[in-house]
Design a protein around this motif. Structure first.
Motif, PDB file in Angstrom:
ATOM      1  N   GLU A   7     -25.893  27.022  -1.264  1.00  0.00           N
ATOM      2  CA  GLU A   7     -25.953  25.994  -2.309  1.00  0.00           C
ATOM      3  C   GLU A   7     -24.602  25.336  -2.631  1.00  0.00           C
ATOM      4  OE1 GLU A   7     -27.962  23.407  -3.986  1.00  0.00           O
ATOM      5  OE2 GLU A   7     -29.040  25.111  -3.093  1.00  0.00           O
ATOM      6  N   PRO A   8     -23.552  26.104  -2.883  1.00  0.00           N
ATOM      7  CA  PRO A   8     -22.291  25.444  -3.251  1.00  0.00           C
ATOM      8  C   PRO A   8     -21.703  24.601  -2.124  1.00  0.00           C
ATOM      9  CG  PRO A   8     -22.096  27.867  -3.395  1.00  0.00           C
ATOM     10  CD  PRO A   8     -23.465  27.564  -2.890  1.00  0.00           C
ATOM     11  N   PHE A   9     -22.173  24.832  -0.920  1.00  0.00           N
ATOM     12  CA  PHE A   9     -21.576  24.131   0.226  1.00  0.00           C
ATOM     13  C   PHE A   9     -22.454  22.986   0.715  1.00  0.00           C
ATOM     14  CE2 PHE A   9     -19.919  28.441   0.274  1.00  0.00           C
ATOM     15  CZ  PHE A   9     -18.557  28.202   0.289  1.00  0.00           C
ATOM     16  N   ASN A  10     -23.521  22.753  -0.012  1.00  0.00           N
ATOM     17  CA  ASN A  10     -24.446  21.708   0.403  1.00  0.00           C
ATOM     18  C   ASN A  10     -23.723  20.372   0.553  1.00  0.00           C
ATOM     19  OD1 ASN A  10     -26.887  20.748   1.112  1.00  0.00           O
ATOM     20  ND2 ASN A  10     -27.601  20.398  -0.987  1.00  0.00           N
ATOM     21  N   GLY A  11     -23.865  19.763   1.712  1.00  0.00           N
ATOM     22  CA  GLY A  11     -23.261  18.445   1.928  1.00  0.00           C
ATOM     23  C   GLY A  11     -21.795  18.459   2.307  1.00  0.00           C
ATOM     24  N   LEU A  12     -21.217  19.656   2.363  1.00  0.00           N
ATOM     25  CA  LEU A  12     -19.784  19.698   2.669  1.00  0.00           C
ATOM     26  C   LEU A  12     -19.498  19.524   4.158  1.00  0.00           C
ATOM     27  CD1 LEU A  12     -17.926  22.254   0.386  1.00  0.00           C
ATOM     28  CD2 LEU A  12     -18.416  19.835   0.069  1.00  0.00           C
ATOM     29  N   ALA A  13     -20.507  19.771   4.988  1.00  0.00           N
ATOM     30  CA  ALA A  13     -20.251  19.693   6.432  1.00  0.00           C
ATOM     31  C   ALA A  13     -19.777  18.302   6.833  1.00  0.00           C
ATOM     32  CB  ALA A  13     -21.503  20.075   7.218  1.00  0.00           C
ATOM     33  N   ARG A  26     -11.432  23.537   2.515  1.00  0.00           N
ATOM     34  CA  ARG A  26     -11.653  23.696   3.951  1.00  0.00           C
ATOM     35  C   ARG A  26     -11.705  25.187   4.321  1.00  0.00           C
ATOM     36  NH1 ARG A  26      -8.188  24.029   8.474  1.00  0.00           N
ATOM     37  NH2 ARG A  26      -6.402  23.949   7.086  1.00  0.00           N
ATOM     38  N   THR A  27     -10.745  25.934   3.806  1.00  0.00           N
ATOM     39  CA  THR A  27     -10.710  27.355   4.121  1.00  0.00           C
ATOM     40  C   THR A  27     -11.997  28.035   3.680  1.00  0.00           C
ATOM     41  OG1 THR A  27      -8.354  27.263   3.740  1.00  0.00           O
ATOM     42  CG2 THR A  27      -9.343  29.450   3.832  1.00  0.00           C
ATOM     43  N   SER A  28     -12.406  27.687   2.479  1.00  0.00           N
ATOM     44  CA  SER A  28     -13.602  28.315   1.945  1.00  0.00           C
ATOM     45  C   SER A  28     -14.842  27.889   2.743  1.00  0.00           C
ATOM     46  CB  SER A  28     -13.692  27.958   0.455  1.00  0.00           C
ATOM     47  OG  SER A  28     -14.999  27.652   0.105  1.00  0.00           O
ATOM     48  N   PHE A  29     -14.871  26.639   3.159  1.00  0.00           N
ATOM     49  CA  PHE A  29     -16.014  26.174   3.937  1.00  0.00           C
ATOM     50  C   PHE A  29     -16.046  26.839   5.317  1.00  0.00           C
ATOM     51  CE2 PHE A  29     -18.062  23.132   6.873  1.00  0.00           C
ATOM     52  CZ  PHE A  29     -19.307  23.079   6.282  1.00  0.00           C
ATOM     53  N   GLU A  30     -14.885  27.030   5.895  1.00  0.00           N
ATOM     54  CA  GLU A  30     -14.852  27.665   7.217  1.00  0.00           C
ATOM     55  C   GLU A  30     -15.332  29.118   7.149  1.00  0.00           C
ATOM     56  OE1 GLU A  30     -10.891  26.864   8.581  1.00  0.00           O
ATOM     57  OE2 GLU A  30     -11.451  24.886   9.371  1.00  0.00           O
ATOM     58  N   THR A  31     -15.052  29.746   6.043  1.00  0.00           N
ATOM     59  CA  THR A  31     -15.579  31.097   5.861  1.00  0.00           C
ATOM     60  C   THR A  31     -17.106  31.060   5.782  1.00  0.00           C
ATOM     61  OG1 THR A  31     -13.595  31.557   4.599  1.00  0.00           O
ATOM     62  CG2 THR A  31     -15.370  33.177   4.444  1.00  0.00           C
ATOM     63  N   HIS A  32     -17.573  30.060   5.048  1.00  0.00           N
ATOM     64  CA  HIS A  32     -19.012  29.902   4.908  1.00  0.00           C
ATOM     65  C   HIS A  32     -19.681  29.608   6.258  1.00  0.00           C
ATOM     66  CE1 HIS A  32     -22.903  28.537   3.455  1.00  0.00           C
ATOM     67  NE2 HIS A  32     -22.693  27.342   4.002  1.00  0.00           N
ATOM     68  N   LEU A  33     -18.991  28.867   7.113  1.00  0.00           N
ATOM     69  CA  LEU A  33     -19.552  28.514   8.425  1.00  0.00           C
ATOM     70  C   LEU A  33     -19.958  29.754   9.226  1.00  0.00           C
ATOM     71  CD1 LEU A  33     -17.383  25.619   9.954  1.00  0.00           C
ATOM     72  CD2 LEU A  33     -19.782  25.547   9.324  1.00  0.00           C
ATOM     73  N   GLU A  34     -19.238  30.826   8.978  1.00  0.00           N
ATOM     74  CA  GLU A  34     -19.517  32.028   9.758  1.00  0.00           C
ATOM     75  C   GLU A  34     -20.897  32.610   9.440  1.00  0.00           C
ATOM     76  OE1 GLU A  34     -16.225  34.621   9.097  1.00  0.00           O
ATOM     77  OE2 GLU A  34     -14.800  33.130   9.871  1.00  0.00           O
ATOM     78  N   VAL A  35     -21.436  32.257   8.288  1.00  0.00           N
ATOM     79  CA  VAL A  35     -22.727  32.837   7.918  1.00  0.00           C
ATOM     80  C   VAL A  35     -23.850  31.814   7.783  1.00  0.00           C
ATOM     81  CG1 VAL A  35     -21.649  34.765   6.705  1.00  0.00           C
ATOM     82  CG2 VAL A  35     -22.210  32.680   5.443  1.00  0.00           C
ATOM     83  N   CYS A  36     -23.532  30.520   7.958  1.00  0.00           N
ATOM     84  CA  CYS A  36     -24.548  29.496   7.671  1.00  0.00           C
ATOM     85  C   CYS A  36     -24.862  28.659   8.908  1.00  0.00           C
ATOM     86  CB  CYS A  36     -24.083  28.600   6.525  1.00  0.00           C
ATOM     87  SG  CYS A  36     -25.310  27.345   6.104  1.00  0.00           S
ATOM     88  N   ARG A  37     -26.028  28.921   9.454  1.00  0.00           N
ATOM     89  CA  ARG A  37     -26.416  28.176  10.655  1.00  0.00           C
ATOM     90  C   ARG A  37     -26.622  26.696  10.357  1.00  0.00           C
ATOM     91  NH1 ARG A  37     -27.964  31.681  14.608  1.00  0.00           N
ATOM     92  NH2 ARG A  37     -29.036  30.053  15.774  1.00  0.00           N
ATOM     93  N   GLU A  38     -27.115  26.433   9.151  1.00  0.00           N
ATOM     94  CA  GLU A  38     -27.406  25.048   8.788  1.00  0.00           C
ATOM     95  C   GLU A  38     -26.133  24.190   8.777  1.00  0.00           C
ATOM     96  OE1 GLU A  38     -29.448  22.714   5.015  1.00  0.00           O
ATOM     97  OE2 GLU A  38     -29.639  24.881   5.206  1.00  0.00           O
TER      98      GLU A  38
ATOM     99  N   ASP B 126      -8.916  20.975  14.977  1.00  0.00           N
ATOM    100  CA  ASP B 126      -9.159  22.263  15.613  1.00  0.00           C
ATOM    101  C   ASP B 126     -10.170  23.059  14.824  1.00  0.00           C
ATOM    102  OD1 ASP B 126      -7.745  22.585  18.020  1.00  0.00           O
ATOM    103  OD2 ASP B 126      -5.890  22.458  16.859  1.00  0.00           O
ATOM    104  N   LEU B 127     -11.322  23.167  15.361  1.00  0.00           N
ATOM    105  CA  LEU B 127     -12.322  23.983  14.707  1.00  0.00           C
ATOM    106  C   LEU B 127     -12.140  25.419  15.149  1.00  0.00           C
ATOM    107  CD1 LEU B 127     -15.754  22.212  14.709  1.00  0.00           C
ATOM    108  CD2 LEU B 127     -14.359  22.920  12.790  1.00  0.00           C
ATOM    109  N   PRO B 128     -11.883  26.301  14.227  1.00  0.00           N
ATOM    110  CA  PRO B 128     -11.661  27.681  14.628  1.00  0.00           C
ATOM    111  C   PRO B 128     -12.945  28.344  15.106  1.00  0.00           C
ATOM    112  CG  PRO B 128     -11.595  27.462  12.247  1.00  0.00           C
ATOM    113  CD  PRO B 128     -11.722  26.093  12.797  1.00  0.00           C
ATOM    114  N   ASP B 129     -14.052  27.830  14.659  1.00  0.00           N
ATOM    115  CA  ASP B 129     -15.308  28.492  15.004  1.00  0.00           C
ATOM    116  C   ASP B 129     -15.816  27.965  16.349  1.00  0.00           C
ATOM    117  OD1 ASP B 129     -18.430  29.045  13.226  1.00  0.00           O
ATOM    118  OD2 ASP B 129     -17.847  29.427  15.285  1.00  0.00           O
TER     119      ASP B 129
END
Lengths: 294, 203
Positions: A7-13, A26-38, B126-129
């Motif tokens: 939810e907090p990351f909705n639309g951030l991609a 950005r840092t926080s979103f990249e962490t989220h990327l690790e768990v969010c397929r969407e 650079d995308l780390p993922d």
């Protein structure tokens, strides 16, 4: 989506793809990327779009002196590039004057149906932009750098100023040589028209009795990797390859084509799409075709 | 386009012995990796107009744009061994570095004493993922024509929001401030704009 963590990351991609996130976001979103397929899927879909944005800026001529400065600082030397050395055959007589105007049988039609004024404006801009880039100018640039290293003496300073003036003249002379072909009173030309595979493409080949051929094309559709545009003189016996075209990202290309002795002009000209590297005889679809004016 | 590349193209075609420009580029970068100064000169001559054009677009200042060019080619020289052709063309590699350098410079110029230190590398580059990065190079120079056309077709507010982010390095918050619009609006404009661009770029 079901995952409350998203939810907090909705639309951030999309903001991530556009580079519009702050450092912390950005840092926080990249962490989220690790768990969010969407979010991964959306970022994946949009990253190529933003990557392509680097091509949105129109190319520009850099100041000629920048080349020597950059190369000198990085490698300690300013080579005349092999590209430029290879150009010598066509450009070592940049000031060859056009022959006396002759009455031309295949002169420009007074009301050309092909490329219009805008095309010619674009073409002349391309040519003007090309003017400072010749090998001769590069060679003079190199000499300037050498002289700058010995600037201690007044003699070197004088010579330097003379060289700099020569650079300006040479750049202008190269441009003039190309423009002389294109705009000369005895210039002959063939217009190439886009075929169904490239309806918006157009091209023009211009030459005179003593010159190489200037070939200008625009509106060439992008090709898949591994394919290349090849230009042909279509002679009665067999087509003769004229050149490969490497269009700019906007689909335009400008070439100087050496006219082989065996080719009697005017001749039909064509552009086909061939495997990278070109082929000895055309195998692919015809994208542009031009026949001599009657 | 430099006249040099023009002539090169003509010679290559006429000789019949030819190399596709991209293959040539890759080989040249390989030579750069081996420390050949001529290879750097060659890459410079082939790509300087695009790199300088992008640097000028972002920096809006010739002196700063020249600094960016210097840094891009220094970086290319230093990192030539790490260039990976499967991730994109040499042009894309150089332009991406140019964009990063230019945005970094712009942001540090803009940085005020009260703002947080800025990241050295930009997320876009650079995308780390690896899962995200796999398709980086899908769009290349061939798409530039459609891209420019598609950009001009976008509704102006969407285009401006995207350009402020991509060419001026503004964050969503800064864009909202600049445009005097709510954050949500900025977010929507960028997202809708990018999706439209993507659609326009689909083969």
């Amino acid at each position: 989506m079901n995952d409350p963590r998203h939810e907090p990351f909705n639309g951030l991609a999309s903001l991530y793809a556009a580079g519009a996130l702050s450092d912390a976001e950005r840092t926080s979103f990249e962490t989220h990327l690790e768990v969010c397929r969407e979010c991964v899927a959306e970022a994946r879909a949009l990253m190529p779009v933003t990557h392509a944005l680097v091509y949105a800026a129109p190319p520009l001529d850099a100041p000629p002196a920048l080349r020597a400065r950059v190369l000198q600082q990085i490698t300690g030397t300013v080579p005349t590039s092999p590209i430029r050395a290879g150009a010598a055959t066509s450009l070592d007589e940049p000031m060859r004057p056009p022959e006396e105007p002759a009455v031309s049988s295949t002169d420009t039609e007074s009301t050309p149906r092909g490329p219009g004024a805008l095309f010619w404006l674009a073409a002349s801009l391309v040519i003007a932009a090309a003017g400072g880039g010749g090998w001769y100018v590069a060679e003079l640039d190199r000499q300037i750098v050498e002289l700058q290293e010995e600037l201690a003496t007044t003699a070197a300073q004088t010579e330097l100023m003379q060289l700099q003036a020569a650079v300006a003249r040479a750049a202008s002379a190269e441009r003039d040589a190309v423009l002389a072909i294109v705009t000369g009173p005895d210039a002959q030309q063939i217009n190439l028209v886009g075929q169904p595979l490239a309806p918006r493409a157009e091209a023009r080949a211009v030459w005179n009795e003593t010159s190489d051929m200037v070939f200008l094309a625009s509106g060439l559709p992008p090709l898949p990797a591994g394919d290349v545009y090849q230009l042909w003189f279509v002679l009665p016996d067999a087509p003769v390859s004229a050149a490969l075209l490497d269009p700019d990202p906007d689909g335009s290309a400008t070439l100087i084509v050496e006219i082989p002795d065996a080719v009697a002009l005017p001749a039909t000209m064509a552009i086909t799409v061939e495997p990278a590297g070109g082929v000895p005889a055309p195998t692919g679809d015809v994208y542009l075709l031009g026949q001599p004016a009657d | 386009m430099l006249l040099g590349t023009v002539i090169d193209g003509a010679n290559v075609g006429w000789g019949g012995a030819a190399a596709d420009a991209r293959v040539a580029d890759r080989e040249t970068v390989q030579r750069m990796a081996e420390g050949d100064p001529e290879a750097l000169a060659l890459v410079y001559d082939r790509h300087i107009r695009s790199v300088f054009g992008l640097a000028m677009r972002i920096m809006q200042d010739q002196g700063h744009a020249e600094d960016v060019v210097q840094e891009v080619f220094s970086q290319a020289w230093a990192q030539a061994t790490r260039y990976d052709a499967t991730r994109g063309s040499v042009a894309a590699w150089l332009l991406t570095m140019a964009r990063t350098q230019a945005i970094d410079k712009l942001r540090s110029q803009r940085a005020k004493p009260d703002s947080a230190p800025l990241p050295r590398e930009n997320a876009v580059v650079d995308l780390p993922d690896p899962a995200v990065g796999a398709e980086h190079h899908v769009l290349t120079a061939e798409s530039a024509t459609q891209l420019r056309a598609a950009l001009t077709e976008l509704p102006v507010p969407q285009r401006i929001a995207i350009e402020l982010a991509y060419f001026e390095g503004l964050t969503q918050t800064q864009i909202a401030g600049r445009l005097e619009q709510p954050l949500g609006t900025v977010k929507t404009r960028i997202r809708t704009g990018l999706l439209k661009l993507r659609e326009a770029l689909q083969p």
